[in-house]
Design a protein around this motif. Structure first.
Motif, mmCIF file in Angstrom:
data_model
loop_
_atom_site.group_PDB
_atom_site.id
_atom_site.type_symbol
_atom_site.label_atom_id
_atom_site.label_comp_id
_atom_site.label_asym_id
_atom_site.label_seq_id
_atom_site.Cartn_x
_atom_site.Cartn_y
_atom_site.Cartn_z
ATOM 1 N N ILE A 73 0.869 -1.181 0.000
ATOM 2 C CA ILE A 73 0.000 0.000 0.000
ATOM 3 C C ILE A 73 0.904 1.228 0.000
ATOM 4 N N PRO A 74 1.094 1.891 -1.142
ATOM 5 C CA PRO A 74 2.019 3.037 -1.197
ATOM 6 C C PRO A 74 1.570 4.220 -0.351
ATOM 7 N N GLU A 75 0.248 4.451 -0.288
ATOM 8 C CA GLU A 75 -0.263 5.585 0.473
ATOM 9 C C GLU A 75 -1.589 5.219 1.129
ATOM 10 N N ILE A 117 2.816 1.125 3.646
ATOM 11 C CA ILE A 117 2.805 -0.157 4.353
ATOM 12 C C ILE A 117 3.076 -1.299 3.384
ATOM 13 N N VAL A 118 3.957 -2.197 3.800
ATOM 14 C CA VAL A 118 4.180 -3.450 3.085
ATOM 15 C C VAL A 118 3.875 -4.590 4.050
ATOM 16 N N PHE A 119 2.885 -5.388 3.702
ATOM 17 C CA PHE A 119 2.518 -6.557 4.496
ATOM 18 C C PHE A 119 3.216 -7.781 3.905
ATOM 19 N N ILE A 120 3.955 -8.493 4.717
ATOM 20 C CA ILE A 120 4.536 -9.767 4.290
ATOM 21 C C ILE A 120 3.655 -10.879 4.855
ATOM 22 N N VAL A 176 5.162 -3.457 12.499
ATOM 23 C CA VAL A 176 6.535 -3.027 12.777
ATOM 24 C C VAL A 176 6.739 -1.636 12.202
ATOM 25 N N GLY A 177 7.213 -0.702 13.010
ATOM 26 C CA GLY A 177 7.463 0.654 12.540
ATOM 27 C C GLY A 177 8.832 0.788 11.900
ATOM 28 N N ALA A 178 9.029 1.893 11.202
ATOM 29 C CA ALA A 178 10.312 2.157 10.546
ATOM 30 C C ALA A 178 11.436 2.203 11.561
ATOM 31 N N ILE A 234 0.887 -12.581 9.352
ATOM 32 C CA ILE A 234 1.128 -11.400 8.537
ATOM 33 C C ILE A 234 1.969 -10.412 9.333
ATOM 34 N N VAL A 235 3.005 -9.861 8.700
ATOM 35 C CA VAL A 235 3.833 -8.833 9.340
ATOM 36 C C VAL A 235 3.716 -7.563 8.516
ATOM 37 N N ALA A 236 3.359 -6.462 9.177
ATOM 38 C CA ALA A 236 3.180 -5.178 8.498
ATOM 39 C C ALA A 236 4.349 -4.264 8.807
ATOM 40 N N PHE A 237 5.053 -3.835 7.771
ATOM 41 C CA PHE A 237 6.137 -2.867 7.909
ATOM 42 C C PHE A 237 5.578 -1.504 7.500
#
Length: 228
Positions: free
Chosen positions: A68-70, A120-123, A151-153, A167-170
């Motif tokens: 999700i770019p934005e 956000i990038v979900f793995i 997970v935050g930056a 699922i892990v969300a960056f």
């Protein structure tokens, strides 16, 4: 052959309309391609950058990604969020599907001042997590048996934190919001966009699992993901 007035008029109107119809289709294709290109940029930032050092460790065994770019969120007291992105799946190492379009949104009530834009990038680490997203509108925090870790930056140790997570969300967020709470958010297939990019009957499962559809505009994204 003699043409009546109505035939001539209809032909003239069709000729005048043709350039506008073509322009509309071109703009529609450009919108979807622009989103795919944005998703590539976000994937490059997360997987090649220094803000998410553990993301690469999860890639070889990943079942899929949602990019999700934005995700735009804002408001006062009553908040809402929305953003489009793509889902891709990996059937075997370095063999990624073409992207299916998905929409992410949420609504929340609480003290919210200002605005936030989240990238956000979900793995997706398990088949259970992937199927939960493919089979219906997926609600974060509400799906029985599917766990997610955000997970935050700049956070190191995501691999350990994600142990047991489906699922892990960056998430990389800017604005006045602190953190990246995804509870109550949902993600659902955007099959109108899928059909416009690929053709009729293009659904999330048909694109990423059955692999019935292709589009050369998505090759740079697939090739980049195949590097990891």
């Amino acid at each position: 052959m003699k043409l009546d007035r109505r035939s001539v008029l209809a032909g003239s109107m069709a000729s005048l309309a043709a350039p506008f119809i073509g322009a509309t289709v071109a703009r529609a294709d450009a919108r979807r391609q622009a989103l795919v290109d944005q998703c590539l940029q976000s994937a490059q930032k997360v997987l090649s950058g220094k803000d998410f050092p553990d993301a690469l460790k999860l890639m070889p065994s990943a079942k899929g990604l949602i990019i999700i770019p934005e995700l735009v969120q804002g408001g006062f007291i009553l908040g809402a969020a929305g953003g489009r992105g793509v889902l891709v799946a990996q059937s075997r190492p370095n063999d990624w599907s073409y992207p299916a379009f998905y929409f992410m949104g949420s609504g929340s009530i609480g003290l919210q001042v200002g605005g936030k834009v989240s990238e956000i990038v979900f793995i997706i680490r398990t088949e259970k997590g992937l199927n939960a997203i493919l089979d219906k509108k997926f609600k974060f925090g509400a799906e029985a048996g599917v766990t997610m870790v955000a997970v935050g930056a700049g956070f190191e140790g995501a691999t350990t934190a994600a142990a047991g997570g489906d699922i892990v969300a960056f998430a990389n967020s800017n604005g006045l919001f602190a953190g990246a709470s995804l509870e109550g958010s949902y993600i659902d297939a955007d099959n109108d966009w899928n059909a416009l990019y690929y053709g009729a009957d293009a659904t999330g499962r048909a694109i990423v699992i059955d692999r019935r559809f292709t589009n050369p505009g998505a090759e740079p994204l697939r090739q980049f993901l195949a590097k990891w």
